[in-house]
Design a protein around this motif. Structure first.
Motif, PDB file in Angstrom:
ATOM      1  N   TRP A   8       8.820  -2.285  -4.678  1.00 13.45           N
ATOM      2  CA  TRP A   8       7.569  -2.937  -5.062  1.00 13.45           C
ATOM      3  C   TRP A   8       7.856  -4.316  -5.663  1.00 13.45           C
ATOM      4  O   TRP A   8       7.221  -5.305  -5.290  1.00 13.45           O
ATOM      5  CB  TRP A   8       6.828  -2.047  -6.070  1.00 13.45           C
TER       6      TRP A   8
ATOM      7  N   THR B 186       4.456   1.343  -3.811  1.00 10.27           N
ATOM      8  CA  THR B 186       3.738   1.215  -5.074  1.00 10.27           C
ATOM      9  C   THR B 186       4.732   1.099  -6.233  1.00 10.27           C
ATOM     10  O   THR B 186       5.879   1.528  -6.123  1.00 10.27           O
ATOM     11  CB  THR B 186       2.826   2.429  -5.306  1.00 10.27           C
ATOM     12  N   LYS B 187       4.254   0.537  -7.312  1.00 12.12           N
ATOM     13  CA  LYS B 187       5.103   0.397  -8.494  1.00 12.12           C
ATOM     14  C   LYS B 187       5.539   1.771  -9.009  1.00 12.12           C
ATOM     15  O   LYS B 187       6.690   1.945  -9.414  1.00 12.12           O
ATOM     16  CB  LYS B 187       4.356  -0.371  -9.582  1.00 12.12           C
TER      17      LYS B 187
ATOM     18  N   SER C 259       0.831  -1.203   0.000  1.00 14.85           N
ATOM     19  CA  SER C 259       0.000   0.000   0.000  1.00 14.85           C
ATOM     20  C   SER C 259       0.869   1.258   0.000  1.00 14.85           C
ATOM     21  O   SER C 259       0.423   2.332  -0.377  1.00 14.85           O
ATOM     22  CB  SER C 259      -0.957  -0.001   1.201  1.00 14.85           C
TER      23      SER C 259
END
Length: 127
Positions: A26, A18-19, A15
């Motif tokens: 990530w 993130t990518k 959460s």
């Protein structure tokens, strides 16, 4: 129980990791999540393996052969192990997917540069 805690922790980490904002973290978390799902005892084994495949495939979106060859090869090897044990789908097709992933790993894990990984992958390929 520890795997359940690990899976929950990895999902929580995603959460924040993130990518878009933390692509390397990530991808590492996706790889760890794949490993946890592949070893998970609770729940449906077939579903756990599918979740592992999805997590490894997501990790490969960042861990490309060009940018992160060692991580890419390691993830290919992990993916091949899951395909080898996969319950869903055609057994022969799953084994072919495993072989292809092992062969991709060997593109980086050469005998000269990574002899231990090369030998381990060769051994896994022969099973």
């Amino acid at each position: 129980m520890n795997l359940e805690k690990a899976i929950a922790a990895y999902q929580q980490a995603l959460s924040v990791r993130t990518k878009k904002d933390f692509p390397i973290d990530w991808a590492m978390t996706q790889n760890n999540l794949g490993a946890a799902y592949s070893e998970r005892i609770r729940g449906d084994k077939a579903e756990n393996l599918e979740l592992a495949i999805k997590a490894y495939e997501r990790a490969l979106e960042v861990h490309t052969k060009k940018d992160f060859p060692e991580e890419w090869a390691r993830t290919q090897n992990n993916l091949s192990l899951v395909y080898r044990n996969r319950i869903r789908g055609d057994k022969a097709e799953n084994l072919e997917l495993a072989i292809k992933a092992y062969e991709r790993a060997l593109e980086v894990h050469t005998k000269k540069d990574f002899p231990e990984e090369w030998a381990r992958t060769q051994n896994n390929l022969s099973l």
